[in-house]
Design a protein around this motif. Structure first.
Motif, short mmCIF file in Angstrom:
data_model
loop_
_atom_site.label_atom_id
_atom_site.label_comp_id
_atom_site.label_asym_id
_atom_site.label_seq_id
_atom_site.Cartn_x
_atom_site.Cartn_y
_atom_site.Cartn_z
N MET A 1 -26.04 -14.00 129.85
CA MET A 1 -26.36 -13.22 131.08
C MET A 1 -24.84 -11.95 131.20
O MET A 1 -24.56 -12.44 131.20
N ASN A 2 -25.44 -11.03 131.15
CA ASN A 2 -24.51 -10.15 131.54
C ASN A 2 -23.11 -10.12 132.48
O ASN A 2 -23.98 -9.84 133.57
N PRO A 3 -22.50 -9.81 132.72
CA PRO A 3 -21.46 -9.36 133.64
C PRO A 3 -21.43 -8.90 135.15
O PRO A 3 -21.77 -9.09 136.06
N LEU A 4 -22.61 -7.88 134.43
CA LEU A 4 -23.29 -6.75 135.71
C LEU A 4 -24.06 -7.98 136.82
O LEU A 4 -23.34 -7.90 137.65
N GLU A 5 -24.80 -8.48 135.80
CA GLU A 5 -25.44 -9.64 136.86
C GLU A 5 -25.08 -10.55 137.53
O GLU A 5 -25.30 -10.72 138.42
N SER A 6 -24.03 -11.10 136.98
CA SER A 6 -22.92 -12.20 137.75
C SER A 6 -22.47 -11.73 138.95
O SER A 6 -22.48 -12.42 140.08
N LEU A 7 -22.25 -9.94 138.77
CA LEU A 7 -21.47 -9.45 140.02
C LEU A 7 -22.89 -9.32 140.32
O LEU A 7 -21.93 -9.74 141.93
N ARG A 8 -23.32 -9.18 140.73
CA ARG A 8 -24.12 -8.37 141.84
C ARG A 8 -25.12 -9.69 141.94
O ARG A 8 -24.72 -10.23 143.80
N LEU A 9 -24.94 -11.36 141.48
CA LEU A 9 -25.93 -12.47 142.00
C LEU A 9 -24.72 -12.93 143.22
O LEU A 9 -24.79 -14.09 144.31
N ALA A 10 -23.35 -13.11 142.17
CA ALA A 10 -22.47 -13.36 143.10
C ALA A 10 -22.31 -12.46 144.24
O ALA A 10 -21.88 -13.76 145.97
N TRP A 11 -21.97 -11.40 144.47
CA TRP A 11 -21.87 -10.67 145.18
C TRP A 11 -22.94 -11.27 146.79
O TRP A 11 -22.32 -10.89 147.76
N ARG A 12 -23.70 -10.75 146.28
CA ARG A 12 -25.01 -11.77 147.24
C ARG A 12 -24.48 -12.92 147.63
O ARG A 12 -24.84 -12.95 149.16
N SER A 13 -24.34 -13.62 147.23
CA SER A 13 -24.28 -15.45 147.52
C SER A 13 -22.42 -15.35 147.99
O SER A 13 -22.47 -15.70 149.27
N ILE A 14 -21.40 -13.86 148.79
CA ILE A 14 -20.84 -14.10 149.01
C ILE A 14 -21.20 -13.23 150.41
O ILE A 14 -21.02 -13.52 151.37
N ARG A 15 -22.08 -12.91 150.19
CA ARG A 15 -21.81 -11.53 151.36
C ARG A 15 -23.47 -12.66 152.44
O ARG A 15 -22.99 -12.45 153.38
N GLY A 16 -23.14 -13.40 151.64
CA GLY A 16 -24.44 -14.54 152.56
C GLY A 16 -24.48 -15.95 153.47
O GLY A 16 -24.51 -16.39 154.09
N HIS A 17 -22.21 -15.38 153.04
CA HIS A 17 -21.00 -16.64 153.86
C HIS A 17 -19.48 -15.35 154.20
O HIS A 17 -19.10 -16.10 154.08
N LYS A 18 -20.81 -13.82 155.26
CA LYS A 18 -19.84 -13.08 155.88
C LYS A 18 -18.22 -13.73 155.56
O LYS A 18 -16.54 -13.33 155.40
N LEU A 19 -18.30 -14.22 156.91
CA LEU A 19 -17.24 -14.91 157.50
C LEU A 19 -16.25 -15.94 156.94
O LEU A 19 -15.31 -16.17 156.50
N ARG A 20 -17.16 -16.59 155.69
CA ARG A 20 -16.60 -18.30 155.04
C ARG A 20 -15.73 -16.66 154.44
O ARG A 20 -13.77 -17.54 154.54
N SER A 21 -16.02 -16.33 153.52
CA SER A 21 -16.03 -15.63 152.33
C SER A 21 -14.44 -14.24 153.54
O SER A 21 -13.14 -14.65 152.53
N ALA A 22 -14.97 -13.99 153.94
CA ALA A 22 -13.56 -13.82 155.45
C ALA A 22 -12.22 -14.36 155.13
O ALA A 22 -11.18 -13.79 154.67
N LEU A 23 -12.06 -15.52 156.24
CA LEU A 23 -11.44 -16.17 156.09
C LEU A 23 -10.44 -16.78 154.70
O LEU A 23 -9.45 -17.15 155.13
N THR A 24 -11.52 -16.94 153.87
CA THR A 24 -11.31 -17.97 152.51
C THR A 24 -10.12 -17.06 151.85
O THR A 24 -8.59 -17.31 150.85
N THR A 25 -10.50 -14.96 151.65
CA THR A 25 -9.81 -14.14 151.39
C THR A 25 -7.78 -13.99 152.16
O THR A 25 -7.57 -13.48 151.50
N LEU A 26 -8.00 -14.26 153.57
CA LEU A 26 -7.11 -14.08 154.47
C LEU A 26 -5.77 -15.21 153.98
O LEU A 26 -5.26 -13.55 154.02
N GLY A 27 -6.09 -15.74 153.25
CA GLY A 27 -4.23 -16.25 152.31
C GLY A 27 -3.97 -14.52 150.86
O GLY A 27 -2.66 -14.70 151.87
N ILE A 28 -4.80 -14.67 150.39
CA ILE A 28 -5.09 -13.35 149.63
C ILE A 28 -4.24 -12.39 150.16
O ILE A 28 -2.90 -12.06 149.94
N VAL A 29 -4.72 -12.23 151.25
CA VAL A 29 -4.18 -10.76 152.19
C VAL A 29 -3.39 -11.03 152.33
O VAL A 29 -2.46 -10.01 151.97
#
Ligand SMILES: Nc1ncnc2c1ncn2[C@@H]1O[C@H](COP(=O)(O)OP(=O)(O)OP(=O)(O)O)[C@@H](O)[C@H]1O
Ligand SMILES: [Mg+2]
Lengths: 430, 252
Positions: A1-29
């Protein structure tokens, strides 16, 4: 599978959990923002300080006598040992262009006619060339032995009516005695002229050591009238000793500076000098250029920065654990999806790539947001302390790399778990 | 059809699960499935039907014996090759549809091709074609939870066909469907079968099984008996004769 496709699918599942993803990145931020903000501030601070050293200052060496074991910045542990005679003798040395004392005279207030303002910074007493010609916006340098002063803009502008060249001010020194000064010049900057003062902007009044320091140190009191112009009588009349000495080398060439520094040290530590009676085991003369003094400051800044980076690293670690944790939850949650994908032909590496990409996206988003936040923080900080803004761009690039790295590290185990999932078990998973 | 080669061959296959007392899910099964044939598998619950399908579908490997799919012995393949075989040679239709919940119908159908590295536009085109074939041309952008059970099963069917597999496996494909929808799905199976695809369908229902050429009856992990059905159109003789008549007319 090419990386662009992975990116697309991965991005979709991140968007599926917006709040959770946002909170997860907070530590890094937070981690990245802290690093970027402090690095920006540090770089700006450095540019602000280094940027202020003019070539003339570069040929100065700043000296004081202190216990050799004393640690610290300029004047740390300094004792008043240098007499006027010492200064004159050092100034006469072949390798030395000029030498003068440096002292601060503590003050209470300054009056311009009717108006009086509090002034706790004191008078800065030194030689005429301490205020370098090119630093003068108006007027001229003060002269030794005259009741003259050069003000910086912050000092000149603190009155209702700005002080200009020719005005006469009355200075109340600590203890209540009054001295008059005639303003002969205004500098072009409110920042410090030498490392002895510090570099921050504040109202400063520069005066000649004679008469202001000599009469102060020799305890002559308010009696010193306008006849203080006589250099010799002031020297004889008391044992005015200076805490600090500034020696000017003929040029800012390193060899010249070292020669000036050496001959001045040799003279002061020899029996010929007045200072020598105090020097010996207890006290030693230290001469430093501003660059060297700044280096000390720089070391402190570096230490501080390393400390912050250390804290940020911990925050990043916590952030990574957060990402890893969420990824593990996500893998468990999506067991069935993983099973479906594998059942329809997804290779282990496809699944691995998908989850790793997801973790990396979280890391990179965190890094980008953190960088933005950090730059804003650094900008606000630099504005606040009035420093030229310097963005350390290499750190921004580094932050993104760190984001990717954090994502990979945090995502590796969960993604590996996902990749190893047995499709039959996964499809049976409820 | 008589000269057809073997699509799937099982020889003395055993699958044993050891959780405490060993369970012989399959206990010495030998079976040849000719290319282009239509096989139904029946048997009581727990008789090993799904286990058999997983082996044929290259999702699992036998404990003993040999499974050959598309000319390749599955147990000799490594995980990667087995996955590739599974992705290209067989299409799986599950009782529970198993669609990706966050992907729409087109994306679900196109999913197997994603892992074959096929270009996105080409994938979507193919997926839309297949959706049209299963009668869902206007539902391409719907998510699975916006589709009825029968529609979902048709999406799953389209997905199973997307890589042009030689074999389509269906494990109780109509278990969740009402009779009308079930008939639609089974008609589609017939269509694929007519197009030359090897069909293997697990079912509990006699009338579903009767669409096949033969019925394999499993019991306790063994083949109890194999029931050959007359012709391959026992259920729809009318359509068969209907389609053969013009042929005869043409040849005359
Ligand atoms: N992963 C497993 N671990 C242990 N035992 C299993 C496992 N999978 C299947 N079995 C056992 O193997 C036997 C056959 O299971 P299988 O799923 O093939 O039955 P089936 O014929 O498909 O039944 P059903 O009609 O209910 O779907 C059952 O006894 C089951 O308990
Ligand atoms: Mg089953």
């Amino acid at each position: 599978m090419n990386p662009l496709e992975s990116l697309r699918l991965a991005w979709r599942s991140i968007r599926g959990h917006k709040l959770r993803s946002a909170l997860t990145t907070l530590g890094i931020v937070i981690g990245i923002a802290a690093v970027i903000a402090f690095v920006t501030l540090g770089a700006s601070l450095q540019a602000g300080i280094i940027g202020d050293i003019s070539p003339d200052d570069q040929r100065n060496v700043y000296g004081w006598a202190a216990d050799p074991d004393t640690e610290g910045g300029p004047l740390a542990g300094a004792q008043p040992v240098f007499t006027d005679d010492d200064l004159a003798a050092v100034g006469d040395l072949d390798e030395v262009e000029a030498a003068y004392g440096y002292a601060t005279i503590q003050t209470q207030a300054i009056s311009n006619g009717e108006e009086t303002v509090a002034q706790g910074n004191g008078l800065i007493a030194s030689g005429p060339s301490y205020i370098r010609e090119e630093r003068l916006a108006e007027g001229r340098q003060f002269r030794q032995g005259e009741r003259e002063a050069v003000l910086n803009p912050a000092a000149a502008n603190q009155f209702e009516e700005n002080v200009t060249v020719g005005d006469e001010l009355t200075v109340t020194i600590l203890g209540g005695e009054r001295r008059t000064v005639e303003v002969v010049g205004i500098t072009d900057t409110s920042e410090g002229q030498s490392p002895f003062e510090g570099f921050e902007s504040s109202p400063r009044v520069y005066v000649p050591t004679d008469p202001y320091y000599t009469e102060q140190a020799s305890g002559l009191g308010a009696g010193g009238g306008d006849d203080g112009g006589d250099n010799e009588s002031a020297g004889e009349s008391g044992e005015a000793r200076f805490l600090a000495i500034i020696v000017e080398a003929p040029s800012d060439d390193e060899a010249d500076i070292d020669a000036a520094r050496e001959s001045a040290t040799d003279y002061l530590e020899s029996d010929r000098s007045d200072a020598s009676e105090f020097l010996g085991d207890d006290l030693a003369v230290t001469f430093r250029t501003s660059t060297e003094l700044l280096q000390q400051l720089q070391d402190v800044l570096d230490l501080l920065r390393n400390f912050i980076v250390g804290i940020a690293a911990i925050s990043l670690l916590v952030g990574s654990i957060g990402i890893a944790n969420i990824m593990l939850v996500s893998v468990t949650e999506r067991t069935r999806e993983i099973g479906i994908m594998k059942a329809v032909g997804a290779q282990n590496r496809d699944v691995l790539g998908l989850f790793l990409t997801e973790a990396v996206i979280l890391g990179v988003i965190g890094a980008i947001l953190g960088t933005g936040l950090g730059l804003i923080g650094g900008y606000v900080g630099a504005e606040y302390v009035d420093l030229p803004l310097v963005y350390p761009l290499e750190y921004v690039a580094l932050a993104i790399v760190v984001g990717i790295l954090v994502g990979v590290l945090a995502g590796l185990y969960p993604a590996w778990r996902a990749a190893r999932t047995d499709p039959i078990d996964a499809l049976r998973y409820e | 059809m008589a000269t057809a080669e073997t699509a799937v061959s099982l020889s003395d296959v055993r699958k044993t699960y050891r959780i405490g007392e060993p369970v012989h899910a399959l206990d010495g099964v030998s079976l040849e499935v000719p290319e282009g044939s239509y096989t139904a598998i029946m048997g009581p619950s727990g008789s090993g039907k799904s286990t058999l399908m997983n082996l044929v579908g290259c999702l699992d490997t036998p404990t003993e014996g040999e499974v050959v799919v598309g000319g390749r012995a599955v147990d000799t393949l490594d995980d990667r090759e087995r996955t590739r075989l599974r992705g290209t040679e067989v299409g799986f239709v599950f009782q529970t549809f198993n669609l990706m919940p966050r992907l729409n119908a087109v994306e679900n159908v196109a999913l197997p091709q994603l892992f074959q590295g096929i270009d996105r536009t080409e994938r979507r085109e193919r997926a839309r074609d297949l959706l049209e074939r299963v009668g869902l041309a206007d539902r391409g952008d719907h998510l699975p939870n916006e589709l009825s059970g029968g529609q979902r099963q048709r999406v799953a069917l389209a997905r199973a066909l997307v890589n042009d597999p030689a074999i389509v496996l269906a494990d109780e494909p109509s278990g969740n469907l009402d009779t009308d929808t079930e008939a639609e799905i089974l008609d589609l199976f017939d269509e694929f079968h007519d197009a030359g695809t090897t069909m293997i369908v697990v079912t509990h229902e006699r009338h579903v099984a009767e669409r096949a050429d033969r019925i394999v009856h499993l019991l306790d992990g063994r083949i109890e008996r194999i029931e050959e059905l007359e012709g391959d159109g026992a259920v729809e003789p009318a359509s068969r004769t209907g389609s053969s008549e013009p042929t005869e007319a043409d040849s005359e």
